[in-house]
Write a protein that holds these residues in place. Sequence first.
Motif, PDB file in Angstrom:
ATOM      1  N   MET A  39       0.821  -1.215   0.000  1.00 36.54           N
ATOM      2  CA  MET A  39       0.000   0.000   0.000  1.00 36.54           C
ATOM      3  C   MET A  39       0.849   1.258   0.000  1.00 36.54           C
ATOM      4  O   MET A  39       0.328   2.374   0.075  1.00 36.54           O
ATOM      5  N   ILE A  40       2.149   1.064  -0.066  1.00 34.15           N
ATOM      6  CA  ILE A  40       3.028   2.232  -0.006  1.00 34.15           C
ATOM      7  C   ILE A  40       4.179   2.058  -0.998  1.00 34.15           C
ATOM      8  O   ILE A  40       4.701   0.960  -1.159  1.00 34.15           O
ATOM      9  N   TYR A  41       4.486   3.116  -1.699  1.00 35.96           N
ATOM     10  CA  TYR A  41       5.655   3.125  -2.578  1.00 35.96           C
ATOM     11  C   TYR A  41       6.441   4.398  -2.328  1.00 35.96           C
ATOM     12  O   TYR A  41       5.858   5.446  -2.054  1.00 35.96           O
ATOM     13  N   MET A  42       7.756   4.279  -2.484  1.00 31.46           N
ATOM     14  CA  MET A  42       8.572   5.481  -2.388  1.00 31.46           C
ATOM     15  C   MET A  42       9.333   5.661  -3.694  1.00 31.46           C
ATOM     16  O   MET A  42       9.956   4.715  -4.177  1.00 31.46           O
ATOM     17  N   LEU A 170      -5.851   3.163   3.202  1.00 30.96           N
ATOM     18  CA  LEU A 170      -5.015   4.346   3.042  1.00 30.96           C
ATOM     19  C   LEU A 170      -3.728   3.983   2.305  1.00 30.96           C
ATOM     20  O   LEU A 170      -2.865   3.287   2.841  1.00 30.96           O
ATOM     21  N   PHE A 171      -3.609   4.476   1.084  1.00 26.57           N
ATOM     22  CA  PHE A 171      -2.434   4.194   0.252  1.00 26.57           C
ATOM     23  C   PHE A 171      -1.521   5.413   0.265  1.00 26.57           C
ATOM     24  O   PHE A 171      -1.989   6.543   0.446  1.00 26.57           O
ATOM     25  N   LEU A 172      -0.241   5.151   0.055  1.00 23.32           N
ATOM     26  CA  LEU A 172       0.717   6.255   0.201  1.00 23.32           C
ATOM     27  C   LEU A 172       1.798   6.192  -0.877  1.00 23.32           C
ATOM     28  O   LEU A 172       2.376   5.139  -1.124  1.00 23.32           O
ATOM     29  N   ILE A 173       2.021   7.316  -1.539  1.00 20.35           N
ATOM     30  CA  ILE A 173       3.177   7.434  -2.441  1.00 20.35           C
ATOM     31  C   ILE A 173       3.986   8.642  -1.980  1.00 20.35           C
ATOM     32  O   ILE A 173       3.457   9.744  -1.852  1.00 20.35           O
ATOM     33  N   MET A 174       5.256   8.394  -1.709  1.00 19.60           N
ATOM     34  CA  MET A 174       6.126   9.494  -1.288  1.00 19.60           C
ATOM     35  C   MET A 174       7.296   9.598  -2.262  1.00 19.60           C
ATOM     36  O   MET A 174       7.732   8.591  -2.805  1.00 19.60           O
ATOM     37  N   THR A 175       7.795  10.787  -2.446  1.00 23.00           N
ATOM     38  CA  THR A 175       9.006  10.929  -3.247  1.00 23.00           C
ATOM     39  C   THR A 175      10.076  11.565  -2.371  1.00 23.00           C
ATOM     40  O   THR A 175       9.767  12.243  -1.386  1.00 23.00           O
ATOM     41  N   GLY A 176      11.307  11.365  -2.739  1.00 17.74           N
ATOM     42  CA  GLY A 176      12.368  12.025  -1.985  1.00 17.74           C
ATOM     43  C   GLY A 176      13.734  11.689  -2.525  1.00 17.74           C
ATOM     44  O   GLY A 176      13.897  10.764  -3.312  1.00 17.74           O
ATOM     45  N   LEU A 177      14.691  12.465  -2.088  1.00 11.41           N
ATOM     46  CA  LEU A 177      16.074  12.165  -2.401  1.00 11.41           C
ATOM     47  C   LEU A 177      16.485  10.962  -1.550  1.00 11.41           C
ATOM     48  O   LEU A 177      16.005  10.802  -0.428  1.00 11.41           O
ATOM     49  N   TYR A 178      17.377  10.162  -2.107  1.00 12.93           N
ATOM     50  CA  TYR A 178      17.833   8.964  -1.413  1.00 12.93           C
ATOM     51  C   TYR A 178      18.193   9.235   0.057  1.00 12.93           C
ATOM     52  O   TYR A 178      17.739   8.536   0.958  1.00 12.93           O
ATOM     53  N   GLU A 179      18.983  10.271   0.278  1.00 12.23           N
ATOM     54  CA  GLU A 179      19.487  10.478   1.639  1.00 12.23           C
ATOM     55  C   GLU A 179      18.351  10.813   2.613  1.00 12.23           C
ATOM     56  O   GLU A 179      18.370  10.414   3.776  1.00 12.23           O
TER      57      GLU A 179
END
Length: 345
Positions: A39-42, A170-179
């Motif tokens: 349910m979650i991906y980054m 509740l599903f979640l997609i987050m983005t971010g820099l690796y660190e």
Amino acid sequence: MKDNPYSLMFGKAPGQMISRMALSEEIYDAFLSETPSVMIYMLMGVRGSGKTVMMTELSEKLGSYKDWITVELNPSRDLLVGLASKLYNEKGLSRIFDKAKINLSFFGIGVEMEGTQKIYDIEVAIDHMLRALKKNGKKVLVTIDEVVNSSEMRIFASAYQIFIRDDLPLFLIMTGLYENIYALQDEKNLTFLYRAPKIKLGSLDMGSIAAHYRKVFDIDEDTSREMAKLTKGYPFAFQVLGYYTYEHGGDYKKAIFDFRQRLNEYVYDKIWSELSANDKKVANAIAMSKTGRIAEIREILGMDSNGFAPYRERLIKKGIVNGTDRGYIRFELPLFDEYVKDNYI
Ligand SMILES: Nc1ncnc2c1ncn2[C@@H]1O[C@H](COP(=O)(O)OP(=O)(O)OP(=O)(O)O)[C@@H](O)[C@H]1O
Ligand SMILES: [Mg+2]
């Protein structure tokens, strides 16, 4: 001349896109399955790799399905209050919450309701809201762009963990820099994030880029391949090269000066400023190396393989360096070696 079809803007879906079908399909399949196991991906990747664009595309597509509600949250605000308030204000939902007698007035959301208990805990409030939505067959997708390891994010993530444990939709997609993503998942009560699938946005398919340029600029195969190679498949570079080639009447060779300057100003300055002094030193050795062989790079640095390995690893994870050829490393980003040579002091 017609309007330039390419876009130099970040975070906005460009008019000209190279699809990342396999990646997006993996996410749709997981989320749309009858009993989702994930349910979650980054989404991770270097600046300009297309994280925001992909997140937006996923959110628009999922939002077009019946019963899916999409909510984008700002990671520097109180995310739980943000979620409650956005859900309440979503068209048609306040009726469901009012009917379930969920009194959110303590948070300044909705109206005071006679004969109901005010809720004082935001986690309890969202729990009730999600239960009511579940009963109505609804699913919620939360997207968060550019996560950092902040207290807002930590509070949200630990609450999220409980919502999904309780089987709430509740599903979640987050983005971010690796660190940043790694710093967040290293928090001791957030280890569930370790198991959450992370998709690294690498380069776009070179064949598709060449085919795309061929069509837009009406050029021969060799020229279109040269252009694709110049971008190295880096999404922002694909836009920049297209943009300036268009400005120069379809001659990419005339566009190279602007291409380079734009990459430097729009992304490389930022990427460079975010590297540690030691990472810069290693990057410089990579730029200086004639062969790209790790042995040669280590020699320039005077490092043994144990000392070098963590740098290699980290620069690969950040999406700056490619290490797929054993014994070699090279930059993922076009003309980055030039940039490093110009800027290393
Ligand atoms: N699939 C794609 N095909 C073509 N161009 C793309 C694609 N994805 C992104 N781009 C282009 O790449 C650039 C960067 O995209 P985006 O803003 O999504 O990057 P980002 O990874 O979110 O960067 P940042 O970390 O700085 O926020 C934009 O100009 C966008 O138009
Ligand atoms: Mg972005």
